[in-house]
Design a protein around this motif. Structure first.
Motif, mmCIF file in Angstrom:
data_model
loop_
_atom_site.group_PDB
_atom_site.id
_atom_site.type_symbol
_atom_site.label_atom_id
_atom_site.label_comp_id
_atom_site.label_asym_id
_atom_site.label_seq_id
_atom_site.Cartn_x
_atom_site.Cartn_y
_atom_site.Cartn_z
ATOM 1 N N PHE A 69 0.669 -0.808 -0.147
ATOM 2 C CA PHE A 69 0.266 -0.056 0.569
ATOM 3 C C PHE A 69 0.863 1.103 -0.191
ATOM 4 N N ARG A 70 1.999 1.049 0.125
ATOM 5 C CA ARG A 70 3.047 2.408 0.350
ATOM 6 C C ARG A 70 2.419 3.271 1.793
ATOM 7 N N ILE A 71 3.477 3.431 2.579
ATOM 8 C CA ILE A 71 3.989 3.970 3.654
ATOM 9 C C ILE A 71 3.969 5.082 3.280
ATOM 10 N N LYS A 72 3.663 6.663 3.651
ATOM 11 C CA LYS A 72 3.865 7.890 3.574
ATOM 12 C C LYS A 72 3.800 8.842 4.771
ATOM 13 N N CYS A 73 5.113 9.030 5.090
ATOM 14 C CA CYS A 73 4.926 9.921 5.778
ATOM 15 C C CYS A 73 4.314 9.528 7.454
ATOM 16 N N GLY A 74 4.630 8.390 7.150
ATOM 17 C CA GLY A 74 4.378 7.202 8.878
ATOM 18 C C GLY A 74 2.608 6.991 8.588
#
Length: 303
Positions: free
Chosen positions: A259-264
């Motif tokens: 899912f892609r972790i973005k900025c935590g």
């Protein structure tokens, strides 16, 4: 990243520094900068600053300081009717040109308003040059939001500078090195003084040299304090490209790959939440359970 260095199980592990302090400082400074433009204003935000900003200041805090509408900095400028425009941007040429287009369009239309550019985390010389070239140097005011470090978890801090890798390792552009040195100085002044610093790689060496110069200029910041961070290791990414490309075999890694972790934090769409809306889950040490609850794994197909 860095896994739970001091999880409650380790009784001998030292207390972690309160990295929440970095957030509080960033929030206070942002509020101060917004108040430099008193009254109602519209705020334009660069896309990749949205997630970090979200972790520092929510919309209600912005509204308290008279931010009326929020716009993204994108190819086609939004039509803002406000008399005061504030731009929260990275120190990039295209961002400064975005501002210039709006200011120059206003000039053509004979419209006067106030413009303020807030560069995060700092302004580069090229930004001033573009302001001059575009003929708007005298029309705008600018400031720097020294938001260098974002705590993503109790023991993970990120600079959230995705282009550093490309700029430095691929294009040989050294503009961000002073930014890393400033971040190091911020850490040192809050949680240092560091007893030892180790480094490997050319970039690490340059960062260390610039940081030492900053320390000499600002002597006395952290003298006589008990350091909360003892040792610092600076490593260039090109010393080890392989690790970053390996498969992640922990649960959070699986989530990141899928899912892609973005900025935590991670956004789960309706296909995952088994409802008609998306949800955003913040990933940190206190939140592992929420992650499992948020993801609805469908049953395996029948054999």
């Amino acid at each position: 990243g860095g896994g739970g260095m001091a999880s409650p199980g380790h009784r001998d592990a030292p207390e972690l520094p309160d990295f929440g302090l970095l957030k509080r400082l960033a929030r206070d400074q942002l509020v101060y900068l917004l108040e430099q433009l008193p009254g109602k204003k519209d705020l334009f935000i660069e896309a990749d600053l949205m997630s970090p900003l979200d972790r520092i200041a929510n919309v209600s805090l912005l509204k308290q300081h008279e931010v009326d509408k929020l716009y993204r900095v994108e190819a086609k400028p939004a039509r803002s009717s406000s008399d005061q425009l504030c731009f929260l941007v990275r120190p990039r040429i295209r961002s400064v040109k975005f501002v210039a287009d709006i200011v120059n369009a206003d000039k053509v239309a004979g419209r006067t308003r106030k413009y303020k550019i807030i560069f995060s985390p700092q302004k580069f010389y090229t930004c001033e040059r573009i302001l001059e070239e575009e003929g708007i140097y005298g029309d705008v005011t600018w400031d720097e939001w020294s938001f260098y470090l974002l705590p993503l978890d109790d023991d993970i801090i990120s600079m959230e500078l995705p282009e550093f890798f490309r700029d430095y390792f691929l294009e040989g552009n050294q503009c961000w090195i002073s930014t890393v040195s400033q971040a190091l100085q911020l850490m040192s002044s809050l949680f240092g003084p560091f007893t030892r610093t180790y480094g490997i790689g050319r970039c690490a060496k340059m960062v260390h040299e610039i940081w030492r110069e900053i320390v000499e200029e600002s002597e006395g910041d952290s003298l006589g304090r008990k350091p909360e961070i003892g040792q610092v290791f600076l490593m260039d990414r090109d010393v080890d490209y392989v690790t970053a490309l390996c498969s992640q075999v922990v649960y959070e890694g699986l989530v990141d790959d899928t899912f892609r972790i973005k900025c935590g934090s991670v956004d789960f769409g309706p296909d995952v939440t088994s409802s008609d809306r998306s949800i955003k889950v913040l990933l940190n040490a206190q939140d592992k359970v929420n992650l499992a609850a948020a993801v609805h794994f469908p049953p395996p197909p029948p054999p």
